[in-house]
Design an enzyme around this catalytic site. Structure first.
Site, mmCIF file in Angstrom:
data_model
loop_
_atom_site.group_PDB
_atom_site.id
_atom_site.type_symbol
_atom_site.label_atom_id
_atom_site.label_comp_id
_atom_site.label_asym_id
_atom_site.label_seq_id
_atom_site.Cartn_x
_atom_site.Cartn_y
_atom_site.Cartn_z
ATOM 1 N N HIS A 27 0.835 -1.204 0.000
ATOM 2 C CA HIS A 27 0.000 0.000 0.000
ATOM 3 C C HIS A 27 0.871 1.256 0.000
ATOM 4 O O HIS A 27 1.914 1.283 0.652
ATOM 5 C CB HIS A 27 -0.895 0.042 1.243
ATOM 6 C CG HIS A 27 -2.045 -0.916 1.183
ATOM 7 N ND1 HIS A 27 -3.225 -0.702 1.843
ATOM 8 C CD2 HIS A 27 -2.204 -2.100 0.528
ATOM 9 C CE1 HIS A 27 -4.064 -1.711 1.602
ATOM 10 N NE2 HIS A 27 -3.454 -2.575 0.814
ATOM 11 N N LYS A 196 -8.832 -12.893 9.306
ATOM 12 C CA LYS A 196 -8.552 -13.139 7.891
ATOM 13 C C LYS A 196 -7.117 -12.704 7.620
ATOM 14 O O LYS A 196 -6.740 -11.580 7.966
ATOM 15 C CB LYS A 196 -9.515 -12.305 7.033
ATOM 16 C CG LYS A 196 -8.985 -12.059 5.617
ATOM 17 C CD LYS A 196 -10.031 -11.446 4.742
ATOM 18 C CE LYS A 196 -9.417 -10.902 3.450
ATOM 19 N NZ LYS A 196 -10.446 -10.494 2.494
ATOM 20 N N LYS A 198 -4.476 -11.726 4.746
ATOM 21 C CA LYS A 198 -4.251 -11.424 3.333
ATOM 22 C C LYS A 198 -2.993 -12.148 2.898
ATOM 23 O O LYS A 198 -1.901 -11.876 3.414
ATOM 24 C CB LYS A 198 -4.098 -9.895 3.181
ATOM 25 C CG LYS A 198 -3.642 -9.389 1.850
ATOM 26 C CD LYS A 198 -4.552 -9.724 0.705
ATOM 27 C CE LYS A 198 -6.007 -9.453 0.969
ATOM 28 N NZ LYS A 198 -6.905 -9.517 -0.153
ATOM 29 N N ASP A 226 -6.631 -15.364 2.125
ATOM 30 C CA ASP A 226 -7.046 -14.774 0.844
ATOM 31 C C ASP A 226 -5.827 -14.342 0.026
ATOM 32 O O ASP A 226 -5.296 -13.251 0.228
ATOM 33 C CB ASP A 226 -7.935 -13.549 1.130
ATOM 34 C CG ASP A 226 -8.278 -12.770 -0.136
ATOM 35 O OD1 ASP A 226 -8.081 -13.301 -1.247
ATOM 36 O OD2 ASP A 226 -8.758 -11.623 -0.001
ATOM 37 N N PRO A 227 -5.373 -15.196 -0.934
ATOM 38 C CA PRO A 227 -4.208 -14.815 -1.743
ATOM 39 C C PRO A 227 -4.562 -14.018 -2.994
ATOM 40 O O PRO A 227 -3.699 -13.840 -3.865
ATOM 41 C CB PRO A 227 -3.607 -16.179 -2.109
ATOM 42 C CG PRO A 227 -4.797 -17.073 -2.233
ATOM 43 C CD PRO A 227 -5.825 -16.575 -1.244
ATOM 44 N N ASN A 228 -5.809 -13.567 -3.104
ATOM 45 C CA ASN A 228 -6.234 -12.768 -4.270
ATOM 46 C C ASN A 228 -5.900 -13.455 -5.603
ATOM 47 O O ASN A 228 -5.335 -12.849 -6.519
ATOM 48 C CB ASN A 228 -5.612 -11.358 -4.247
ATOM 49 C CG ASN A 228 -6.361 -10.422 -3.319
ATOM 50 O OD1 ASN A 228 -5.811 -9.993 -2.311
ATOM 51 N ND2 ASN A 228 -7.610 -10.127 -3.636
ATOM 52 N N GLU A 251 -10.389 -17.859 0.495
ATOM 53 C CA GLU A 251 -10.928 -16.759 -0.299
ATOM 54 C C GLU A 251 -10.117 -16.591 -1.576
ATOM 55 O O GLU A 251 -8.898 -16.411 -1.516
ATOM 56 C CB GLU A 251 -10.877 -15.489 0.551
ATOM 57 C CG GLU A 251 -11.530 -14.284 -0.102
ATOM 58 C CD GLU A 251 -11.612 -13.108 0.868
ATOM 59 O OE1 GLU A 251 -11.822 -13.331 2.088
ATOM 60 O OE2 GLU A 251 -11.452 -11.956 0.424
ATOM 61 N N ASN A 274 -14.328 -12.179 -3.681
ATOM 62 C CA ASN A 274 -14.644 -10.796 -4.049
ATOM 63 C C ASN A 274 -13.944 -10.484 -5.374
ATOM 64 O O ASN A 274 -13.698 -9.341 -5.721
ATOM 65 C CB ASN A 274 -14.192 -9.794 -2.985
ATOM 66 C CG ASN A 274 -12.703 -9.798 -2.768
ATOM 67 O OD1 ASN A 274 -12.210 -10.571 -1.949
ATOM 68 N ND2 ASN A 274 -11.973 -8.957 -3.477
ATOM 69 N N ASP A 298 -19.437 -5.841 -1.754
ATOM 70 C CA ASP A 298 -18.800 -4.567 -1.407
ATOM 71 C C ASP A 298 -19.711 -3.515 -2.005
ATOM 72 O O ASP A 298 -19.845 -3.434 -3.224
ATOM 73 C CB ASP A 298 -17.399 -4.507 -2.023
ATOM 74 C CG ASP A 298 -16.651 -3.253 -1.622
ATOM 75 O OD1 ASP A 298 -17.277 -2.178 -1.607
ATOM 76 O OD2 ASP A 298 -15.443 -3.342 -1.337
ATOM 77 N N HIS A 325 -16.722 -7.645 1.734
ATOM 78 C CA HIS A 325 -15.336 -7.348 1.400
ATOM 79 C C HIS A 325 -15.040 -5.894 1.773
ATOM 80 O O HIS A 325 -15.946 -5.077 1.903
ATOM 81 C CB HIS A 325 -15.173 -7.548 -0.102
ATOM 82 C CG HIS A 325 -14.000 -6.864 -0.699
ATOM 83 N ND1 HIS A 325 -14.068 -5.637 -1.311
ATOM 84 C CD2 HIS A 325 -12.706 -7.256 -0.794
ATOM 85 C CE1 HIS A 325 -12.868 -5.305 -1.764
ATOM 86 N NE2 HIS A 325 -12.035 -6.269 -1.464
ATOM 87 N N ASN A 327 -11.938 -2.653 1.093
ATOM 88 C CA ASN A 327 -10.644 -2.022 0.784
ATOM 89 C C ASN A 327 -10.426 -0.938 1.825
ATOM 90 O O ASN A 327 -11.263 -0.745 2.697
ATOM 91 C CB ASN A 327 -10.695 -1.325 -0.575
ATOM 92 C CG ASN A 327 -10.518 -2.286 -1.717
ATOM 93 O OD1 ASN A 327 -11.377 -2.400 -2.555
ATOM 94 N ND2 ASN A 327 -9.393 -2.958 -1.749
HETATM 95 O O1 LIG Z 1 -10.357 -9.210 0.092
HETATM 96 C C1 LIG Z 1 -9.731 -8.712 -0.793
HETATM 97 O O2 LIG Z 1 -9.513 -9.321 -1.831
HETATM 98 C C2 LIG Z 1 -9.237 -7.349 -0.600
HETATM 99 O O3 LIG Z 1 -9.429 -6.803 0.415
HETATM 100 C C3 LIG Z 1 -8.538 -6.692 -1.648
HETATM 101 C C4 LIG Z 1 -7.875 -5.443 -1.152
HETATM 102 O O4 LIG Z 1 -7.472 -4.679 -2.230
HETATM 103 C C5 LIG Z 1 -6.709 -5.701 -0.229
HETATM 104 O O5 LIG Z 1 -5.979 -6.791 -0.648
HETATM 105 C C6 LIG Z 1 -5.800 -4.540 -0.145
HETATM 106 O O6 LIG Z 1 -6.293 -3.418 -0.035
HETATM 107 O O7 LIG Z 1 -4.590 -4.767 -0.140
HETATM 108 MG MG LIG Z 2 -10.561 -11.032 -1.072
#
Ligand SMILES: O=C([O-])C(=O)C[C@H](O)[C@@H](O)C(=O)[O-]
Ligand SMILES: [Mg+2]
Length: 429
Positions: A27, A196, A198, A226-228, A251, A274, A298, A325, A327
């Site tokens: 970020h 959770k 990330k 949650d590895p996106n 996730e 998401n 969201d 979800h 951000n």
């Molecule tokens: O649950 C998710 O996939 C997120 O929250 C995505 C977001 O963009 C999160 O990964 C972030 O802000 O770094």
């Molecule tokens: Mg996610």
């Protein structure tokens, strides 16, 4: 009571954000948000909040102009009017790329992401004018408090040296011990009981070790990873095998509905998303293929609070769970999320929120978590008050920025620490 909209004010701001890691990068020290104020002829002002990057501002400005003279209660009209605003096609790819942590990028979704901030502002104004809380305008709350989960991130102690940033007191979390320590603090400070993590940041074995450490430190507490979409189907299945016993859900382990459907079919672990269900158009295929068991709504990109309720109704019809979800967002959005979540009957999972990571806000009083829950306000509107001085300070930061922070770009932020960094192709592992 005159509910004609006489003025719409848009204030882009930059808010402090800690060095949180995700699969794209890190970020930025400050991230853009847009604060929307809608004023009626009767002098009532409603507030909303949405993404603040340029592509959203480009739509929000002409949209705001078109709302002058309309009724603040004409919420359906917002979706008609926004269609009249042209979207610059270069802003949308139509694809789920790895930069799209929020799924497919379409013109519709861009419009909905803008409408949501205005819908919330209109609901706030309407509620204030009528003396009713937003949840009452949405049909009424079915619970008095909404539960959130602790949103754990791998993070550095500080932003890279030489980068202007606000200091946070969370410290670093780059290994299992750091993640457990962060979770302890979340629990201590806010009372969260589900966690959770990330993921998609370190190789899966390291993230499996972190989740195992969480399971040992917090036995019986719901855990998510949650590895996106950073993993292949085979890697996702391996993680599911190793962590299946301790996970509430996995996730977005893999990218896209087909990959998610395969992981779901070959593992017994529920999948949440998401990323592969982020628009109404994506629902049919995903639900038909049984690709996801929980949709993380969201309200920002689904187009507001009422669309979120519609999504919840569709999920209910298909026996798919629903939660939320998040951000980076401020208190206006947390209030909005809490109002809508309070009206969804079968909300069986704690919602996500980044709010604890935000040390700055534009409210006179921050929202608080007690035992991991936010109390649903019964005050008129959202039940929050804008702090105009804070808003001005954060807007000044946006005005003074040379443009480099006005678009959220986690890969660019990572390149400051690691000049060779490129957004990873997926599957990354
Ligand atoms: O649950 C998710 O996939 C997120 O929250 C995505 C977001 O963009 C999160 O990964 C972030 O802000 O770094
Ligand atoms: Mg996610």
């Amino acid at each position: 009571m005159n509910l004609t909209i006489t003025d719409v004010r848009l204030t882009p701001i930059l808010v402090a954000d800690p060095p949180l890691l995700n699969t794209q990068g890190v970020h930025q020290p400050y991230t853009p948000r847009l604060i929307v104020e809608v004023e009626t002829a009767g002098g009532v002002v409603g507030v909303g909040e949405t993404y603040g990057d340029t592509k959203y501002l480009e739509l929000a400005r002409p949209f705001a102009q078109k709302l002058i003279g309309r009724q603040v209660g004409d919420l359906n009209g917002l979706f008609v009017v926004v269609e009249e605003v042209a979207v610059d096609r270069s802003r949308v790819s139509g694809q789920v790329d790895v930069g799209g942590l929020r799924g497919v990028q379409t013109a519709d979704k861009l419009r909905l992401s803008v409408v949501s901030g205005f819908e919330v502002a209109c609901l706030d104004a309407l509620g204030k004018a009528l003396g009713l809380p937003v949840h009452a305008l949405l049909g009424g709350k079915v619970r008095d408090a909404v539960e959130y989960s602790a949103y754990l991130f791998y993070k550095w102690a500080d932003h890279p040296e030489g980068v202007r940033a606000e200091k946070d007191d969370w410290g670093a979390a780059v290994d299992p011990a750091g993640v457990v320590e962060q979770a302890r603090r979340f629990k201590e400070r806010y009372g969260f009981t589900s966690f959770k993590l990330k993921g998609g940041v370190f190789p899966p074995e390291e993230e499996i070790a972190a989740v195992r450490a969480l399971a040992r430190a917090f036995p019986g507490h719901p855990l998510r990873l949650d590895p996106n979409g950073a993993w292949s189907v085979e890697t996702s299945l391996k993680v599911a095998r190793e962590l299946g016993e301790v996970l509430e859900y996995l996730e977005d382990p893999a990218l896209g509905t087909a990959a998610m459907a395969e992981v779901a079919a070959r593992s017994g672990v529920p999948l949440a998303t998401n990323m592969c269900v982020t628009t109404f158009a994506e629902i049919k295929e995903a639900f038909t293929k049984d690709a996801v068991q929980v949709v993380l709504s969201d309200h920002h990109y689904w187009g507001g609070l009422r669309n979120t309720q519609q999504l919840a109704a569709i999920c209910r019809a298909f026996g798919v769970g629903v939660s939320m979800h998040s951000n980076t967002h401020l208190g206006i959005s947390l209030a909005a999320m809490t109002h809508v979540a309070s009206t969804v009957p079968d909300l069986h999972h704690a919602c996500d929120s980044h709010y604890p990571w935000q040390s700055e806000d534009v409210l006179t009083e921050r929202l608080t978590f007690d035992d991991g829950k936010v109390t649903v306000s019964d005050a008129p509107g959202l039940g929050v008050d804008l702090d105009r001085d804070r808003l001005a300070v954060l807007h000044r930061r946006w005005l003074e920025d040379d443009g480099s922070l006005r678009e959220r770009d986690d890969a660019a932020a990572m390149r400051i620490a690691d000049p060779g960094w490129v957004t990873p192709t997926v599957p990354r592992w």
